[in-house]
Design a protein around this motif. Structure first.
Motif, PDB file in Angstrom:
ATOM      1  N   GLY A 101      22.546 -74.753  32.872  1.00 62.14           N
ATOM      2  CA  GLY A 101      23.428 -75.962  32.735  1.00 62.14           C
ATOM      3  C   GLY A 101      24.299 -76.461  31.822  1.00 62.14           C
ATOM      4  N   HIS A 102      25.056 -77.407  31.733  1.00 57.81           N
ATOM      5  CA  HIS A 102      25.888 -77.829  30.771  1.00 57.81           C
ATOM      6  C   HIS A 102      25.473 -77.658  29.345  1.00 57.81           C
ATOM      7  N   VAL A 103      26.429 -77.217  28.555  1.00 55.42           N
ATOM      8  CA  VAL A 103      26.054 -77.192  26.992  1.00 55.42           C
ATOM      9  C   VAL A 103      25.524 -78.669  26.557  1.00 55.42           C
ATOM     10  N   ASP A 104      24.631 -78.692  25.655  1.00 58.04           N
ATOM     11  CA  ASP A 104      24.042 -79.701  25.153  1.00 58.04           C
ATOM     12  C   ASP A 104      23.051 -80.561  26.281  1.00 58.04           C
ATOM     13  N   HIS A 105      22.965 -80.052  27.212  1.00 54.56           N
ATOM     14  CA  HIS A 105      22.154 -80.918  28.277  1.00 54.56           C
ATOM     15  C   HIS A 105      20.776 -80.558  27.999  1.00 54.56           C
ATOM     16  N   GLY A 106      20.247 -79.751  27.211  1.00 53.06           N
ATOM     17  CA  GLY A 106      18.907 -79.537  26.699  1.00 53.06           C
ATOM     18  C   GLY A 106      18.296 -78.408  27.215  1.00 53.06           C
ATOM     19  N   LYS A 107      18.932 -77.507  27.513  1.00 47.00           N
ATOM     20  CA  LYS A 107      18.554 -75.999  27.833  1.00 47.00           C
ATOM     21  C   LYS A 107      17.498 -75.299  26.713  1.00 47.00           C
ATOM     22  N   THR A 108      17.867 -75.381  25.738  1.00 51.25           N
ATOM     23  CA  THR A 108      17.023 -74.855  24.309  1.00 51.25           C
ATOM     24  C   THR A 108      15.805 -75.583  24.098  1.00 51.25           C
ATOM     25  N   SER A 109      16.141 -77.021  24.246  1.00 49.26           N
ATOM     26  CA  SER A 109      14.985 -77.775  23.919  1.00 49.26           C
ATOM     27  C   SER A 109      13.953 -77.739  24.918  1.00 49.26           C
ATOM     28  N   LEU A 110      14.399 -77.706  26.052  1.00 47.33           N
ATOM     29  CA  LEU A 110      13.246 -77.640  27.312  1.00 47.33           C
ATOM     30  C   LEU A 110      12.816 -76.135  27.214  1.00 47.33           C
ATOM     31  N   ILE A 125      16.258 -83.299  35.730  1.00 49.26           N
ATOM     32  CA  ILE A 125      17.329 -84.526  34.937  1.00 49.26           C
ATOM     33  C   ILE A 125      16.578 -84.649  33.641  1.00 49.26           C
ATOM     34  N   ASN A 126      17.224 -84.308  32.627  1.00 49.47           N
ATOM     35  CA  ASN A 126      16.631 -84.346  31.232  1.00 49.47           C
ATOM     36  C   ASN A 126      17.038 -85.477  30.712  1.00 49.47           C
ATOM     37  N   LYS A 127      16.597 -85.910  29.224  1.00 46.32           N
ATOM     38  CA  LYS A 127      16.864 -87.075  28.582  1.00 46.32           C
ATOM     39  C   LYS A 127      16.763 -88.123  28.935  1.00 46.32           C
ATOM     40  N   ILE A 128      15.492 -88.350  29.940  1.00 47.39           N
ATOM     41  CA  ILE A 128      15.318 -89.664  30.534  1.00 47.39           C
ATOM     42  C   ILE A 128      14.550 -90.832  29.599  1.00 47.39           C
ATOM     43  N   ASP A 129      14.415 -90.136  28.439  1.00 51.75           N
ATOM     44  CA  ASP A 129      13.951 -91.128  27.187  1.00 51.75           C
ATOM     45  C   ASP A 129      15.055 -92.057  26.799  1.00 51.75           C
ATOM     46  N   LYS A 130      16.323 -91.459  27.014  1.00 52.72           N
ATOM     47  CA  LYS A 130      17.468 -92.201  26.159  1.00 52.72           C
ATOM     48  C   LYS A 130      17.678 -93.557  27.211  1.00 52.72           C
ATOM     49  N   PRO A 131      17.919 -94.536  26.391  1.00 50.37           N
ATOM     50  CA  PRO A 131      18.187 -95.964  27.056  1.00 50.37           C
ATOM     51  C   PRO A 131      19.682 -95.903  28.039  1.00 50.37           C
ATOM     52  N   VAL A 161      12.621 -85.387  33.468  1.00 51.78           N
ATOM     53  CA  VAL A 161      12.025 -84.737  32.248  1.00 51.78           C
ATOM     54  C   VAL A 161      12.563 -85.233  30.918  1.00 51.78           C
ATOM     55  N   SER A 162      11.686 -85.254  29.858  1.00 52.65           N
ATOM     56  CA  SER A 162      12.399 -85.447  28.515  1.00 52.65           C
ATOM     57  C   SER A 162      12.009 -84.326  27.673  1.00 52.65           C
ATOM     58  N   ALA A 163      12.720 -83.312  27.454  1.00 52.59           N
ATOM     59  CA  ALA A 163      12.389 -82.253  26.366  1.00 52.59           C
ATOM     60  C   ALA A 163      11.800 -82.628  25.153  1.00 52.59           C
ATOM     61  N   LYS A 164      12.580 -83.944  24.630  1.00 50.07           N
ATOM     62  CA  LYS A 164      12.264 -84.441  23.452  1.00 50.07           C
ATOM     63  C   LYS A 164      10.935 -85.206  23.344  1.00 50.07           C
ATOM     64  N   ALA A 165      10.603 -85.797  24.498  1.00 51.14           N
ATOM     65  CA  ALA A 165       9.256 -86.579  24.356  1.00 51.14           C
ATOM     66  C   ALA A 165       8.147 -85.899  25.234  1.00 51.14           C
TER      67      ALA A 165
HETATM   68  P1  GDP Z   1      21.621 -76.772  25.231  1.00 50.73           P
HETATM   69  O1  GDP Z   1      22.855 -76.594  24.552  1.00 50.73           O
HETATM   70  O2  GDP Z   1      21.678 -77.071  26.754  1.00 50.73           O
HETATM   71  O3  GDP Z   1      20.717 -75.615  24.963  1.00 50.73           O
HETATM   72  O4  GDP Z   1      21.035 -78.025  24.422  1.00 50.73           O
HETATM   73  P2  GDP Z   1      20.041 -78.514  23.233  1.00 50.73           P
HETATM   74  O5  GDP Z   1      18.696 -78.232  23.743  1.00 50.73           O
HETATM   75  O6  GDP Z   1      20.582 -77.508  22.071  1.00 50.73           O
HETATM   76  O7  GDP Z   1      20.117 -79.826  23.061  1.00 50.73           O
HETATM   77  C1  GDP Z   1      21.242 -80.493  22.683  1.00 50.73           C
HETATM   78  C2  GDP Z   1      21.005 -81.874  22.056  1.00 50.73           C
HETATM   79  O8  GDP Z   1      20.276 -82.680  23.026  1.00 50.73           O
HETATM   80  C3  GDP Z   1      20.071 -81.627  20.811  1.00 50.73           C
HETATM   81  O9  GDP Z   1      20.460 -82.450  19.780  1.00 50.73           O
HETATM   82  C4  GDP Z   1      18.607 -82.118  21.564  1.00 50.73           C
HETATM   83  O10 GDP Z   1      17.969 -82.643  20.394  1.00 50.73           O
HETATM   84  C5  GDP Z   1      19.026 -83.264  22.555  1.00 50.73           C
HETATM   85  N1  GDP Z   1      18.116 -83.145  23.498  1.00 50.73           N
HETATM   86  C6  GDP Z   1      17.518 -82.172  24.149  1.00 50.73           C
HETATM   87  N2  GDP Z   1      16.790 -82.772  25.096  1.00 50.73           N
HETATM   88  C7  GDP Z   1      16.502 -84.278  24.993  1.00 50.73           C
HETATM   89  C8  GDP Z   1      15.769 -85.158  25.375  1.00 50.73           C
HETATM   90  O11 GDP Z   1      15.060 -85.039  26.413  1.00 50.73           O
HETATM   91  N3  GDP Z   1      16.160 -86.466  24.911  1.00 50.73           N
HETATM   92  C9  GDP Z   1      16.950 -86.561  24.008  1.00 50.73           C
HETATM   93  N4  GDP Z   1      17.016 -87.982  23.555  1.00 50.73           N
HETATM   94  N5  GDP Z   1      17.718 -85.608  23.544  1.00 50.73           N
HETATM   95  C10 GDP Z   1      17.446 -84.559  23.811  1.00 50.73           C
END
Ligand code: GDP
Ligand code: MG
Length: 370
Positions: free
Chosen positions: A86-95, A186-192, A222-226
Motif C-alpha cells: 500500500g501507499h507510504v504511511d497508510h499503515g503497513k508496518t503498524s498493521l 481499509i485502515n485508520k477507521i478510528d480517525k474522525p 481495520v485500525s492498526a492503532k486501535a
Molecule cells: P507505512 O509507511 O505504510 O508502513 O505506515 P506506518 O505503519 O509507518 O504508519 C504511518 C503512520 O500512520 C504512523 O504515524 C502510524 O502511527 C499511523 N497509523 C497507522 N495505522 C493507524 C491507524 O489505524 N490509526 C491511526 N490513527 N493511525 C495509524
C-alpha cells in the motif's frame, strides 16, 4: 551468444591477461582487457594456450535445481504467505506489528521489538498464516524478476483518511501482474476524518470491486492503532487461502526464497528464508544465488532452534559460506561438489556480467570523450 571478458578468461586459465591479448594481437585482433569475446574464440584461445576446455551451459548446471514437481500423493495443505502492500504511511508496518503482537502468547518473548523479515501467526479459524515484510515494492519487483514467487495473497492497505494514492495503484498492478488475489484492508477507521466509502468507490476506478460494491474482492475495515478487526482480517486471509487450495509436499527436499540476508558478527551469514516446497533440515547442503553452505542451525521467528522447517515457514538459516541476496532462490542439493559446481558457475556469471557492464560504460565514456 555466450561471451567472456579477456580478464575473466585469463582468470579461469590462471594466465596473465596480457598473454591472452598478445595472442589475439598475433591473430590481428586489437583488444583491451575489458573487452568481451565470444565463447568459440575463447575456446580456441584456451586450447592454443594448452588448456582443456569444458564448456558448461547454464541448462546443465541449473538442471533440475528448481521447480522440481511435488509428488501428488504427498500433497498436504500449507499456510498462505501474505504480503502487506500500500501507499507510504497508510499503515503497513503498524498493521504487521499489530497482527504480530496481538498474536504473541504471553511468555513467548520472541523479541517482538526485533526486526524480522517474516513471521507466522495463528488464524482464529485455525491454521497458520505467514506474513512477509518485503521492504517496499522495489524488493517485491526484484524478487519477481528473479522468478521468485513468494506471495499467495496481497493485503492492500488503504488509509481511510487518504484514499487511493500512487503506491496503492502500483500495488494493485503488482498483484495483478503476479496473479495474486487482493484483500482490501481499509485502515485508520478510528480517525474522525475516515471515509471508507470513498476508498471503496475510488478502488472501482482501478477495477478493484469489493464485496459491498457487488464485487468479489474481500474487504475489511481495520485500525492498526486501535487493534480493530484484526481477527476479521486474519479470518478473511484464511478464507481466501482455502479458495486457493494451497498445498505442498513436505516429504521432498526444500526449495525456498531468501527474504533478507545479512552478515552477523557473531553468527556469520544469516539468511531469512521462506521455505516454499519440501522440508529444510539441519545438515542439508544448500545453494542460494552464488552462495552455498551446510545448514548449521534453523531458527524460528520466535527465536527457537528447529531441526527442520516445513512449507510456508520462515526461518533464519545459519551455515552459509557467504551472504546471499534478498530474492535469491534456495535449493537443497545432494552434496558439496554439486553445490560448488553451481555456485562457482554463478559467481563466474556474476563477474562476467559486471565486467560486461563496466566495459559498456567505459565504451560509452570513450565515445563521449572523442
Ligand atoms: P507505512 O509507511 O505504510 O508502513 O505506515 P506506518 O505503519 O509507518 O504508519 C504511518 C503512520 O500512520 C504512523 O504515524 C502510524 O502511527 C499511523 N497509523 C497507522 N495505522 C493507524 C491507524 O489505524 N490509526 C491511526 N490513527 N493511525 C495509524
Ligand atoms: Mg513502513
Amino acid at each position: 551468444p555466450e561471451t567472456i571478458s579477456i580478464q575473466e578468461l585469463a582468470n579461469r586459465m590462471a594466465e596473465r591477461a596480457v598473454d591472452v591479448i598478445r595472442l589475439l594481437m598475433k591473430q590481428g585482433q586489437m583488444v583491451k582487457i575489458t573487452d568481451v569475446i565470444d565463447a568459440d574464440t575463447a575456446q580456441l584461445l584456451a586450447e592454443e594456450l594448452g588448456h582443456t576446455v569444458r564448456r558448461v551451459a547454464e541448462s546443465d548446471v541449473e538442471e533440475g535445481l528448481f521447480d522440481v514437481p511435488d509428488a501428488p500423493e504427498n500433497l498436504v495443505p500449507r499456510p498462505p504467505v501474505v504480503t502487506i502492500m500500500g501507499h507510504v504511511d497508510h499503515g503497513k508496518t503498524s498493521l504487521l506489528d499489530a497482527l504480530r503482537s496481538a498474536n504473541v502468547v504471553s511468555g513467548e518473548a520472541g523479541g517482538i521489538t526485533q526486526h524480522i523479515g517474516a513471521y507466522q501467526v495463528t488464524s482464529p479459524l485455525g491454521g497458520k498464516i505467514t506474513f512477509i515484510d518485503t521492504p517496499g515494492h522495489a524488493a517485491f519487483t526484484a524478487m519477481r524478476a528473479r522468478g521468485a514467487k513468494v506471495t499467495d495473497i496481497v493485503v492492500l492497505v488503504v488509509a481511510a483518511d487518504d484514499g487511493v494514492m500512487p503506491q496503492t495503484i502500483e500495488a494493485i498492478n503488482h498483484a495483478r501482474a503476479a496473479k495474486v488475489p487482493l484483500i482490501v484492508a481499509i485502515n485508520k477507521i478510528d480517525k474522525p476524518d475516515a471515509k471508507p466509502e470513498r476508498v471503496r468507490s475510488e478502488l472501482l476506478q482501478y477495477e478493484v470491486q469489493v464485496e459491498s460494491m457487488g464485487g468479489d474482492t474481500l474487504e475489511v475495515e481495520v485500525s492498526a492503532k486501535a487493534h480493530t478487526n484484526l481477527d476479521k482480517l486474519l479470518e478473511l486471509i484464511t478464507l481466501q487461502s482455502e479458495l486457493l487450495d494451497l498445498k505442498a509436499d513436505p516429504e521432498r527436499d526444500a526449495e525456498g526464497t531468501v527474504i533478507e540476508a545479512k552478515l552477523d558478527r557473531g553468527r556469520g551469514p544469516v539468511a531469512t528464508v521462506l521455505v516454499q516446497r519440501g522440508t529444510l533440515r539441519v545438515g542439508d547442503i544448500v545453494v542460494a544465488g552464488a552462495e552455498m553452505g551446510r545448514v548449521r542451525a534453523l531458527i524460528s521467528d520466535k527465536g527457537t532452534q528447529l531441526a527442520s522447517a516445513e512449507p510456508s515457514m520462515p526461518v533464519e538459516v545459519l551455515g552459509f559460506n557467504g551472504t546471499p541476496e534478498a530474492g535469491d532462490r534456495l535449493a537443497v542439493v545432494e552434496n558439496e561438489a554439486r553445490a560448488r559446481e553451481i555456485t562457482d558457475y554463478r559467481k563466474n556469471q556474476k563477474r562476467e556480467k559486471a565486467a560486461a557492464r563496466s566495459a559498456t560504460v567505459r565504451g560509452s565514456l570513450e565515445q563521449m570523450m572523442s
